[in-house]
Design a protein around this motif. Structure first.
Motif, PDB file in Angstrom:
ATOM      1  N   PRO A  45     -27.577  32.928  16.381  1.00 12.50           N
ATOM      2  CA  PRO A  45     -26.819  32.481  15.216  1.00 12.50           C
ATOM      3  C   PRO A  45     -25.627  33.402  14.926  1.00 12.50           C
ATOM      4  CG  PRO A  45     -29.164  32.621  14.718  1.00 12.50           C
ATOM      5  CD  PRO A  45     -28.964  33.273  16.051  1.00 12.50           C
ATOM      6  N   ALA A  46     -24.535  32.799  14.458  1.00 13.07           N
ATOM      7  CA  ALA A  46     -23.434  33.611  13.954  1.00 13.07           C
ATOM      8  C   ALA A  46     -23.920  34.371  12.715  1.00 13.07           C
ATOM      9  CB  ALA A  46     -22.253  32.716  13.606  1.00 13.07           C
ATOM     10  N   PHE A  47     -23.159  35.379  12.289  1.00  9.33           N
ATOM     11  CA  PHE A  47     -23.545  36.128  11.085  1.00  9.33           C
ATOM     12  C   PHE A  47     -22.289  36.683  10.443  1.00  9.33           C
ATOM     13  CE2 PHE A  47     -23.614  39.099  14.607  1.00  9.33           C
ATOM     14  CZ  PHE A  47     -23.102  40.281  14.095  1.00  9.33           C
ATOM     15  N   SER A  48     -22.439  37.333   9.313  1.00  9.63           N
ATOM     16  CA  SER A  48     -21.307  37.961   8.638  1.00  9.63           C
ATOM     17  C   SER A  48     -21.445  39.472   8.740  1.00  9.63           C
ATOM     18  CB  SER A  48     -21.266  37.520   7.169  1.00  9.63           C
ATOM     19  OG  SER A  48     -22.531  37.685   6.557  1.00  9.63           O
TER      20      SER A  48
ATOM     21  N   GLU B  60     -18.742  36.999  15.729  1.00  5.31           N
ATOM     22  CA  GLU B  60     -18.391  35.754  16.421  1.00  5.31           C
ATOM     23  C   GLU B  60     -19.031  35.662  17.794  1.00  5.31           C
ATOM     24  OE1 GLU B  60     -14.754  33.494  15.354  1.00  5.31           O
ATOM     25  OE2 GLU B  60     -13.930  35.402  16.041  1.00  5.31           O
TER      26      GLU B  60
ATOM     27  N   ARG C 272     -21.732  34.959  19.966  1.00 10.40           N
ATOM     28  CA  ARG C 272     -23.041  34.307  19.879  1.00 10.40           C
ATOM     29  C   ARG C 272     -23.892  34.618  21.107  1.00 10.40           C
ATOM     30  NH1 ARG C 272     -22.355  29.519  16.665  1.00 10.40           N
ATOM     31  NH2 ARG C 272     -24.569  29.168  17.050  1.00 10.40           N
TER      32      ARG C 272
ATOM     33  N   TYR D 230     -33.846  36.265  11.319  1.00 11.41           N
ATOM     34  CA  TYR D 230     -32.451  35.813  11.283  1.00 11.41           C
ATOM     35  C   TYR D 230     -31.624  36.884  10.556  1.00 11.41           C
ATOM     36  CZ  TYR D 230     -33.033  31.068  13.009  1.00 11.41           C
ATOM     37  OH  TYR D 230     -33.241  29.976  13.814  1.00 11.41           O
ATOM     38  N   PRO D 231     -30.325  36.966  10.835  1.00 11.30           N
ATOM     39  CA  PRO D 231     -29.506  37.966  10.130  1.00 11.30           C
ATOM     40  C   PRO D 231     -29.511  37.732   8.615  1.00 11.30           C
ATOM     41  CG  PRO D 231     -28.330  37.073  12.023  1.00 11.30           C
ATOM     42  CD  PRO D 231     -29.559  36.228  11.847  1.00 11.30           C
TER      43      PRO D 231
ATOM     44  N   ASN E  77     -27.636  39.377   5.029  1.00 15.31           N
ATOM     45  CA  ASN E  77     -26.564  40.285   4.603  1.00 15.31           C
ATOM     46  C   ASN E  77     -26.767  40.745   3.164  1.00 15.31           C
ATOM     47  OD1 ASN E  77     -24.294  41.811   4.414  1.00 15.31           O
ATOM     48  ND2 ASN E  77     -22.943  40.272   5.321  1.00 15.31           N
TER      49      ASN E  77
ATOM     50  N   ARG F 241     -10.149  39.751  11.939  1.00 13.60           N
ATOM     51  CA  ARG F 241      -9.981  38.309  12.126  1.00 13.60           C
ATOM     52  C   ARG F 241      -9.333  37.671  10.897  1.00 13.60           C
ATOM     53  NH1 ARG F 241     -13.194  34.210  10.616  1.00 13.60           N
ATOM     54  NH2 ARG F 241     -14.917  35.601  10.076  1.00 13.60           N
ATOM     55  N   LEU F 242      -9.754  38.137   9.699  1.00 11.54           N
ATOM     56  CA  LEU F 242      -9.254  37.541   8.459  1.00 11.54           C
ATOM     57  C   LEU F 242      -7.959  38.185   7.983  1.00 11.54           C
ATOM     58  CD1 LEU F 242     -12.713  37.391   6.630  1.00 11.54           C
ATOM     59  CD2 LEU F 242     -11.411  35.408   7.448  1.00 11.54           C
TER      60      LEU F 242
ATOM     61  N   GLN G 254     -32.476  32.784   3.171  1.00 10.80           N
ATOM     62  CA  GLN G 254     -32.175  33.192   4.543  1.00 10.80           C
ATOM     63  C   GLN G 254     -31.667  32.034   5.373  1.00 10.80           C
ATOM     64  OE1 GLN G 254     -36.078  35.373   5.395  1.00 10.80           O
ATOM     65  NE2 GLN G 254     -34.677  36.116   6.958  1.00 10.80           N
ATOM     66  N   GLN G 255     -30.843  32.356   6.343  1.00  9.26           N
ATOM     67  CA  GLN G 255     -30.465  31.381   7.368  1.00  9.26           C
ATOM     68  C   GLN G 255     -31.723  30.742   7.931  1.00  9.26           C
ATOM     69  OE1 GLN G 255     -27.757  31.870  10.690  1.00  9.26           O
ATOM     70  NE2 GLN G 255     -27.119  33.847   9.899  1.00  9.26           N
ATOM     71  N   ALA G 256     -31.647  29.464   8.246  1.00  8.28           N
ATOM     72  CA  ALA G 256     -32.731  28.722   8.911  1.00  8.28           C
ATOM     73  C   ALA G 256     -33.948  28.526   8.014  1.00  8.28           C
ATOM     74  CB  ALA G 256     -33.165  29.384  10.223  1.00  8.28           C
ATOM     75  N   ASN G 257     -33.866  28.933   6.770  1.00  8.82           N
ATOM     76  CA  ASN G 257     -34.972  28.729   5.836  1.00  8.82           C
ATOM     77  C   ASN G 257     -34.466  28.068   4.554  1.00  8.82           C
ATOM     78  OD1 ASN G 257     -37.512  30.281   6.988  1.00  8.82           O
ATOM     79  ND2 ASN G 257     -35.712  31.532   7.429  1.00  8.82           N
TER      80      ASN G 257
ATOM     81  N   MET H 202     -25.272  29.918   4.893  1.00  7.98           N
ATOM     82  CA  MET H 202     -24.332  29.775   6.001  1.00  7.98           C
ATOM     83  C   MET H 202     -24.176  31.096   6.752  1.00  7.98           C
ATOM     84  SD  MET H 202     -23.222  26.632   6.153  1.00  7.98           S
ATOM     85  CE  MET H 202     -24.911  26.161   5.819  1.00  7.98           C
ATOM     86  N   PRO H 203     -23.924  31.024   8.075  1.00  7.16           N
ATOM     87  CA  PRO H 203     -23.935  32.252   8.870  1.00  7.16           C
ATOM     88  C   PRO H 203     -22.713  33.167   8.727  1.00  7.16           C
ATOM     89  CG  PRO H 203     -23.543  30.338  10.273  1.00  7.16           C
ATOM     90  CD  PRO H 203     -23.865  29.812   8.892  1.00  7.16           C
ATOM     91  N   ARG H 204     -21.481  32.656   8.899  1.00  6.72           N
ATOM     92  CA  ARG H 204     -20.306  33.546   8.980  1.00  6.72           C
ATOM     93  C   ARG H 204     -19.847  34.034   7.629  1.00  6.72           C
ATOM     94  NH1 ARG H 204     -19.659  29.386  11.994  1.00  6.72           N
ATOM     95  NH2 ARG H 204     -19.438  29.642  14.240  1.00  6.72           N
ATOM     96  N   SER H 205     -19.971  33.162   6.629  1.00  7.61           N
ATOM     97  CA  SER H 205     -19.413  33.463   5.316  1.00  7.61           C
ATOM     98  C   SER H 205     -20.452  34.065   4.383  1.00  7.61           C
ATOM     99  CB  SER H 205     -18.897  32.167   4.688  1.00  7.61           C
ATOM    100  OG  SER H 205     -19.973  31.243   4.591  1.00  7.61           O
ATOM    101  N   ASN H 206     -21.724  33.951   4.744  1.00  6.97           N
ATOM    102  CA  ASN H 206     -22.835  34.335   3.863  1.00  6.97           C
ATOM    103  C   ASN H 206     -22.854  33.475   2.594  1.00  6.97           C
ATOM    104  OD1 ASN H 206     -25.150  36.019   3.656  1.00  6.97           O
ATOM    105  ND2 ASN H 206     -24.154  37.200   2.030  1.00  6.97           N
TER     106      ASN H 206
END
Lengths: 317, 346
Positions: free
Chosen positions: A32-35, A62, A64, A98-99, A101, A133-134, B216-219, B272-276
């Motif tokens: 999974p992607a993560f932050s 980014e 994966r 899972y990640p 944050n 990236r941002l 959590q992601q996936a939950n 969501m993964p990238r943005s949290n």
């Protein structure tokens, strides 16, 4: 809770006592992607007991194809970091969460001031990928004991040298938190990760200078401290469980098969909070989550890192 | 799964109806005769075959008509979609999440192919085929959040997590139960829950917030909420109150079966993964009293819930004006028999 299964693809010693692990999806798929700032909890099935430690992800969010973590061998480890250093080999399969944050960059900050001490550099390694990236405005200050402890100084030099300042303590180079914080523009958020003394000094300095509380971010994963054995009485399930001196309450509950919620396991997230019904001794709070008033009330405890000096502790569980 | 999409309207002539299959799978929210507000959050795990919770996102017979109604509302008031600038990562997370879910769960209707960052999306029911570069908003006809928000039933709010709370920093909201996105966008958790009666003193919102902060992601998790609406109208927004508010005066004991609808919201929350960020999905299901009464057990149950509802909640849900008329219509089904617990229709 859903878990991920990963395989160790490579292991590298990057500095004194720090081992770097590259993890790939065990079935060959994408992770999974993560932050940036996320951690995973690694489950370590040691003989006789299971350790679960949180480690920050330091690879690009980014990417994966693999995750990277760095594990500092703790001199007074209860066993988790020793397990990672001695038992985990290339090809080993590990269960990870899972990640998650708990140390996210604020997306409304005008400037990000990142303060790393030693192994505390790891979450920032991922965050600077996000910031680059941002197009985020940031500066990174990285202190270490000596060159041989500077796990990621070279990697930073190549990537973001104009934004990173390194401090080699063996050469007498030290961060001046007061001067650094005073020099920041309004709207700056400061993030600290590293040894407890460093993080506490940074946070205290920022508060003393009147920084808004929500602009001060820190992350420390605590290892559960060792203490004396005591007995847990669970009022709902009517169980009695012994917590050994080198075990946390959470680990003792899990070993007894009790379904106790948890997330970061390092006193930060608040998920494992339990209600205390009584004790014949003193609670020993070690977490960063409960307020001072909550701790003083004697009604709440975080079993991942806190314990009690007592004969028994009764929980509403 | 084959889906026959209905031609129907949610405004003007109100031709919306539920098929017998749609009635049977309706997410009836009352397991007991008494209703009191609660958090009632549970894991959003796959429900039984055919249930509205079978898949991550539910696509049903109303899909095409609902997307069309959403487009009309957005055309008349583009402010129903609002995104604060720091939410761009969350927008792409949302696009990926919805495309992947729909393509996986409804392969006959939707497909997604990826070649690195070059993606192609096909939405057969709406006749859309779009190639674009993931992460490059200029390659889509509009922002990624609005693009997919228009292609999924229900409303969506993106919650940014910071300062120990959640901020509603983006939304596409066209089927809301009398709340305004334009008013709420950018608000924190405690600000937008301020008006809910009977909950602050219970500490319900504080506990729910704490729970969601560690989602959590996936939950993912879900809960049901409900209210009532006169006529099968999706857009019951404060902005358009003049178009629907007056209908509440038209309900009588004779026409309540046709006019009065139970409006159930399936609310789901995904990390969501990238943005949290957290995606908060609010999916609206409507059922008329007449349709509900095809299962007398449901009619009995709802009669009791509505009769004994706390006056603060009657007022908050906007039911005051027609509560008695609906009760009069429903009372014929309620013989007072004990129907036990559970939400099942029979």
């Amino acid at each position: 809770m859903s878990q991920l299964q990963v395989k160790v693809a490579s292991i590298q010693d990057v500095s004194a006592g720090v081992r770097h692990f590259t993890l790939v999806d065990a079935s060959g798929g994408e992770l999974p992607a993560f932050s940036g700032g996320s951690h995973i909890v690694v489950t370590m099935p040691a003989p006789g007991r299971t350790y679960r430690n949180a480690y920050s992800l330091l690879s690009s969010p980014e990417d994966r194809a693999h995750y990277e973590i760095a594990v500092h061998r703790q001199p007074q480890s209860r066993g988790g970091s020793i397990y990672m250093h001695e038992a985990v080999k290339v090809g080993s399969v590990l269960d990870i969460s899972y990640p998650v944050n708990l140390f996210a960059l604020s997306r409304v900050a005008k400037h990000h001031l990142l303060i790393a001490g030693g192994i505390g550099i790891t979450p920032f390694m991922a965050q600077i990928h996000d910031l680059e990236r941002l197009g985020g405005d940031y500066s990174l200050h990285y202190g270490f004991r000596s060159r041989e402890h500077a796990a990621f100084a070279d990697a930073l030099k190549g990537r973001v040298s104009q934004r990173a300042v390194c401090y080699d303590e063996s050469l007498g180079q030290r961060m001046d938190f007061d001067a650094l914080l005073r020099a920041q523009p309004l709207g700056t958020h400061v993030y600290a990760c590293g040894p407890q003394g460093m993080v506490e000094a940074l946070v205290a300095t920022a508060r003393a200078l009147g920084w808004p509380e929500h602009h001060i971010h820190s992350e420390q994963f605590l290892a559960p401290p060792v203490g004396e054995p005591f007995t847990l009485k669970l009022s709902k399930s009517e169980l009695e469980i012994t917590v050994q001196g080198d075990m946390s309450m959470l680990e003792a509950l899990e070993a007894a098969g009790v379904d106790a919620p948890s997330l970061c396991r390092g006193g930060a997230c608040g998920r494992c909070e339990l209600e205390v019904l009584g004790t014949d001794g003193q609670l020993q709070h070690h977490d960063h989550y409960l307020s001072d008033a909550d701790k003083a009330s004697g009604r709440k405890i975080m079993p991942c890192v806190s314990r009690a000096k007592c004969g028994y502790l009764e929980l509403n569980l | 799964m084959s889906l026959a999409f209905k031609q129907e309207t949610f405004r003007d002539d109100y031709t919306f109806r539920n098929s017998p299959e749609a009635i049977r799978r309706f997410p009836f929210p009352f397991p007991e005769d008494q209703y009191m507000y609660s958090v009632n959050i549970e894991p959003h795990t796959a429900g039984p075959k055919g249930a509205v919770t079978e898949f991550t996102l539910d696509v049903d017979e109303h899909y095409v008509a609902e997307c069309r109604d959403k487009a009309i509302t957005l055309e008349q008031d583009p402010g129903r979609c609002a995104v604060l600038p720091h939410m761009m990562d969350a927008e792409w997370d949302f696009l990926e999440f919805t495309m992947e879910s729909l393509a996986r769960d409804y392969p006959e209707q939707f497909s997604l192919s990826k070649n690195g960052k070059a993606w192609t999306w096909v939405n057969r029911p709406l006749g859309i085929e779009q190639s674009f570069v993931f992460g490059d908003a200029a390659t889509l006809p509009m922002g990624p959040f609005e693009y997919m928000g228009r292609q999924v039933q229900g409303d969506f709010v993106l919650l940014d997590q910071r300062e120990d709370t959640l901020f509603a920093d983006a939304g596409i909201v066209t089927s809301q139960a009398d709340w305004s996105l334009a008013f709420n966008v950018g608000m924190s958790w405690n600000e937008w829950h301020g008006p809910v009666p009977q909950v602050t003193k219970l500490g319900v919102m504080d506990r729910a917030l704490k729970f969601l902060m560690s989602l959590q992601q996936a939950n993912p998790v879900r809960r049901l909420n409900w209210t009532m609406t006169i006529n099968p109208r999706l857009d019951t927004s404060p902005e358009n109150y003049p178009l629907w508010g007056g209908d509440r005066n038209k309900v009588t004991a004779e026409n309540a079966g046709e006019l009065a609808h139970l409006r159930v919201e399936l609310q789901t929350l995904f990390r969501m993964p990238r943005s949290n960020a957290i995606v908060f999905s609010i999916r609206c299901y409507l059922i008329s009293m007449q349709e509900m009464a095809t299962y007398p057990r449901w009619a009995k149950r709802f009669h009791r819930v509505l009769r004994d509802l706390h006056p603060d909640l009657v007022e908050y849900k906007g039911i005051t004006k027609y509560q008695q008329a609906v009760l009069a219509w429903l009372s014929r089904f309620d013989d007072g028999a004990d129907i036990g617990t559970g939400t099942q229709p029979e």
